[in-house]
Design an enzyme around this catalytic site. Structure first.
Site: not given
Lengths: 367, 501, 146
Positions: A14-16
């Site tokens: 999961g990330c930005a």
């Protein structure tokens, strides 16, 4: 540096993400995009961060800027032998980095400005872009200790294992100026700690930053590999980049049409569409490219020469926000990141799932 | 008794407290097992004739009957099993080829039961099929290699003829003759209501069913029974039957006693004449001949209908499939060794052919390696027993599946495997009018619709669990599968990893 | 009003309707106990020909001849359903003779009986319909009742 690569095992994450573009083609320092990543620190876990900048090499704009990681200088020399057979090397230098405690174990990071050798192009009967793409895939699969992580003209990707704001500092991005920037911070749940695994993933001048985990991965991979692409990293971003390259460059679809393939509307939506021509086209694209439909949560920003496209999966399972001010358009996983780039950004909204947001530099502007 | 006496395989156990001598069992057993004995004043059974079809058991109003396997057994022997010995007695007595019905019942590996399915958790949300759209629609047929545009830059939406299905399941070929008129009526009506297809098999198409043509696949088999121009026009797709999983290498077989009345007329052959289809199509001796037939059929129907080529899963199925994919066919149907049949020589049914799971995996991979996977859609059968098998088949690379035994079970079949006698007590594999009556298509078609509706919901639940909301994202998605109880080689052929890896 | 109708196309002549009817009207809970070892007197009966069978039961006629013919006033029509009052029946067999369908027959004790749509017994809905394995007997409303 540990060059044990990803590709042996699939790593969900999961990330930005964040992106920024000037519609007038105005040059902006990398400092702005680095700022965007700071409020989203918690979305990453320090195991990968990266940026892509467009318009950053104006003096070398005619040449392909290849960025590579090498295990050591011996690997670099071996790679250069290969490069010289296919390209004319106009410039070859280390990419300047800043020593900071947060980024360690760096490989040899190098860049070349290259032009394909006309005789090789003629011999192999490929167009220039195919030629470069092939050469890149060859280096990445066959030449030991070398990995090309950027291969476009007048653009470049910069990535490492670390938090994005630290990566930006590491690469001195505040000293680069570009009209368009994308950024990514990674939260992999398992990692061999390999620099090449960070985003953005690039092929020629396409760069993709991606937040999400797609459930259709293997269906997509086993289809796209029929057309010569090799998904060696086993990451979602890699397969998405290849899909977009195939749809746009090889099949000649527009970005909107490509979005209609990868984030295709539901059959029930198509049945209810008032514009029958659009409905027929959507149904057709879905019927002929079923294995390129991407399911599962995703939020991507595709960078290319002259523009950006942001797209969410059709169920909108990942966040994405867009804003603007004057000639600049901002895209990010969170509004806080947009505000960090521009405190008084306006018209902030969340695009609907499956609807692409395409921003281009105005016609006629020299890039 | 005599030297070739074989003790009956089954015994009829009647609970005397419960039996009310209503004689329903007597009336409903076409094998004449039960009878009322006036002298004794009670029901009696001659178990020698019992085939364990369970018609009497199902209809007995007081549940007084059960059929058990007789425990009169020859001495245990892991090598010379009871059945093996009895088969030799039969052959010594008759000098004939042993005939069997339905699919291979022997304990060879069932790979579906060794494959496990993924579910999404934490890093990727599962999708709720009750509350979110979940799409199971598929299109079978050739897909174009390149997009073309007209002068104004608009995409030209031209596509070769497709089979559009509301869910990735179709009813497989069962000929009129091997099964009854009412069975066909049930299949045709259910396929129409469900938005899928059923297949005529090699017995031709009865004119009463032309009205269901949009949901019919007409089959052209080696005997060319019932094949004429109107027949080809009537269906929505044409299937060339090169082979079937139950009996690779030989043609269909319908005993003369079943060739009566409408069956004979629809097949275009005389009554009472055994319908033994030739082993090959006598105009297809090589792959280029197949190509010629494919195009002949397309010419005859003005290129408006997709052409399916059905083959049995045999050793070099990947290379065969590759040849078919280049022959102009739109869809390849592969039938695994467990496939059912109305009648087949026992030795061929039990020893020839390979499992569909392995065939599917290797064909799908091979076509992708050659870059021609888009030339055809893949349909697999033999045997698909549940919605889980459907999901696993699609994840391995199939576009859709064919079911037949499962459909017959829905119609009432109890898998007694005596179809070749023509005395099917459930009205399915028979042509006797008094027996055919027993299958009311109102009931039969409703049960098929129920079965497919249930499977569709289960498929949606499994998809949702994996975080997939459109079935095309499951096709070939082998990372969604893991294997257990398999060797390295089996995992390698299936292209999946071991559970835990 | 719903009536019991038979589609002879699907009647198999299995006689299950007879046994289900007899049981439903037996007032007992155990079918084997209710019907074992004795002749049954169902209110529906099968008539078979060579290739066809048909289950016959009361048609609950709009203009019932049996009601008009009953000398004891045992037969009456209530809400469209023709019923017999068993206490009034004198066993004269007139209704049996006049019914064009042969739907009436005597019980074990000589009193006449006929289908009353299982409205007064434990079954609730007609037992013959519920127990027919081939949907040959149906319970529905149709136009132009006889």
């Amino acid at each position: 540096m540990n060059m044990e690569r990803e590709g042996q095992v699939r790593i969900p994450s999961g990330c930005a993400i964040a992106a920024l573009i000037s519609r007038e083609g105005r040059m902006m320092s990398g400092e702005t995009i680095i700022r965007a990543m700071k409020p989203m620190h918690e979305r990453s876990n320090g195991l990968g961060g990266g940026f892509a900048g467009y318009g950053i090499y104006p003096e070398y704009r005619e040449f392909y800027a290849l960025h590579l990681f090498f295990d050591d200088h011996a690997a670099r020399r071996e790679c250069e032998v290969f490069l010289k057979e296919y390209f004319e090397i106009v410039k070859s230098e280390i990419i300047p980095t800043r020593k900071i405690p947060e980024i360690t174990d760096e490989p040899v990071i190098w860049r070349y400005f290259l032009a394909p050798l006309k005789s090789m192009l003629f011999n192999l009967q490929l167009d220039e872009k195919e030629f470069v793409a092939h050469a890149v895939m060859k280096i990445n699969t066959q030449i030991r200790g070398s990995y090309v992580f950027s291969s476009g003209k007048n653009m470049g990707a910069f990535k490492a294992v670390g938090y994005p704001e630290d990566v930006g500092l590491f690469y001195n991005l505040e000293e680069y100026e570009g009209y368009s920037w994308t950024a990514h911070g990674r939260y992999p749940t398992n990692t061999p700690g390999w620099w090449g695994g960070a985003h953005p993933f690039t092929l020629l001048d396409y760069s993709v930053v991606h937040n999400g985990e797609i459930s259709s991965y293997d269906a997509n991979r086993r289809y796209i590999e029929m057309f010569g692409y090799k998904c060696t990293l086993q990451t979602d971003t890699e397969v998405i980049t290849y899909i977009l390259d195939y749809l746009v460059r090889v099949q000649g679809l527009t970005l909107n049409e490509a979005a209609n393939v990868i984030a295709a509307p539901f059959w029930s939506t198509i049945a209810g569409e008032k514009n029958r021509e659009a409905a027929e086209r959507h149904a057709y694209l879905r019927t002929i490219f079923p294995s390129l439909l991407i399911t599962g949560p995703f939020s991507i920003v595709l960078g290319f020469t002259g523009g950006l496209m942001a797209l969410n999966d059709r169920l909108k399972l990942r966040s994405m926000v867009v804003g603007e001010k004057d000639d600049r358009v901002f895209i990010a996983s969170e509004e806080a990141a947009i505000r960090a780039m521009c405190a008084d950004a306006e018209n902030i909204y969340s695009p609907a799932g499956g609807e692409p947001v395409i921003v281009r530099v105005n016609e006629g502007v020299q890039l | 008794m005599s030297v070739d006496f074989i003790y009956p395989e089954f015994e009829v156990i009647r609970n005397e407290d419960r039996c009310i001598a209503c004689r329903v069992c007597e009336r409903q057993c076409a094998n004449e097992v039960h009878f009322f004995s006036p002298e004794r004043g009670k029901m009696m059974s001659d178990e020698a004739k019992c085939v364990d079809c369970q018609r009497c058991v199902s209809l007995c109003p007081t549940r007084a009957l059960k059929i058990v396997k007789s425990d009169c057994a020859l001495r245990e022997n892991a090598n010379w099993q009871n059945n093996t010995i009895k088969e030799i007695y039969k052959q010594a007595s008759s000098g004939g080829v042993l005939l069997s019905s339905m699919g291979n019942p022997n304990p060879l590996p069932v790979y579906w039961d060794r494959i496990l399915i993924n579910a999404s958790q934490v890093t990727n949300p599962p999708i709720d099929p009750l509350r979110e759209p979940m799409e199971t629609k598929v299109s079978l047929g050739k897909k174009p290699k390149k997009i073309t545009r007209d002068e104004s830059g608009r995409i030209v939406c031209s596509l070769s003829p497709q089979i559009d299905l509301q869910m990735p399941v179709m009813f497989s070929a069962m000929s009129y003759g091997s099964i009854s008129y009412n069975a066909h009526a049930s299949l045709a009506r259910a396929a129409t209501e469900l938005g899928i297809r059923y297949n005529t098999g090699e017995g031709g198409l009865h004119e009463d069913f032309y009205q269901y043509g949009k949901n019919t696949i007409v089959q052209v088999a080696s005997g060319r029974f019932g094949v004429h121009e109107a027949y080809l026009e009537a269906g929505s797709a044409i299937e060339i039957k090169m082979g079937q999983g139950a009996k690779p290498g030989i043609g269909g077989h319908l005993p003369g006693m079943k060739i009566v009345g409408d069956v004979s007329r629809t097949r275009m052959i005389p009554e009472g004449c055994d319908a033994i289809s030739p082993a090959p199509h006598h105009d297809i001796y090589s792959i280029e001949d197949l190509r010629q037939l494919v195009f002949s059929l397309k010419e005859a129907t003005e290129y408006r209908k997709p052409v399916i080529v059905k083959v049995a899963a045999v050793h070099n199925i990947a290379a065969i499939a590759s040849g078919i994919a280049r022959s102009g066919a739109d869809i390849i149907a592969i039938d695994g060794f467990r496939g059912g049949t109305g009648a087949a020589p026992t030795r061929i049914r039990d020893n020839v052919g390979i499992p569909i799971e392995l065939a599917l995996a290797s064909v799908d991979q091979h076509l992708r390696d050659e870059g021609i996977r888009d030339n055809v859609s893949l349909v697999v059968g033999g045997s698909i027993r549940s919605a889980a098998d459907v999901v696993k088949a699609i994840a391995l690379g199939a576009d859709a599946v064919y079911i037949a035994t499962a459909a017959l079970l829905a119609l009432g079949c109890h898998l007694c495997r005596t179809c070749q006698s023509g005395k099917c007590n459930w009205g399915i594999a028979t042509q006797r009018p008094d027996l055919v009556k027993r299958l009311n298509p109102d009931i039969g078609s409703q049960r098929l619709v129920n079965l497919m509706t249930a499977w569709r919901h289960e498929i949606m639940e499994l998809m949702g669990g994996m975080g997939i909301n459109s079935i095309e994202a499951l096709k070939g998605n082998r990372l969604m599968l893991r294997g257990v109880n398999m060797t390295e080689k089996e995992l390698e052929i299936l292209g999946i990893s071991h559970a835990g890896a | 009003m719903k009536r019991v109708y038979v589609n002879e196309e699907w009647c198999l002549g299995c006689h299950l309707c007879e046994y289900n009817c007899a049981f439903a009207n037996s007032g007992l809970k155990d079918m084997a106990f209710a019907l074992k070892g004795k002749p049954i007197y169902p209110r529906i009966h099968i008539e078979s020909g060579e290739k066809i069978s048909y289950a016959v039961s009361c048609r609950h006629c709009e203009d019932p001849i049996c009601v008009k013919s009953c000398i004891a006033g045992a037969l009456s029509k209530e809400d469209g359903v023709i019923r017999i009052d068993r206490n009034r029946c004198v066993g004269c067999f007139t209704c049996v003779l006049v019914c064009p369908y042969g739907a009436l027959a005597p019980n074990a004790d000589g009193v006449m009986q006929k289908c009353e749509l299982c409205l007064s017994n434990e079954c609730g809905e007609p037992a013959c319909v519920k127990g027919c394995p081939n949907k040959a007997i149906v319970y529905e409303e149709r136009e132009a009742a006889v």
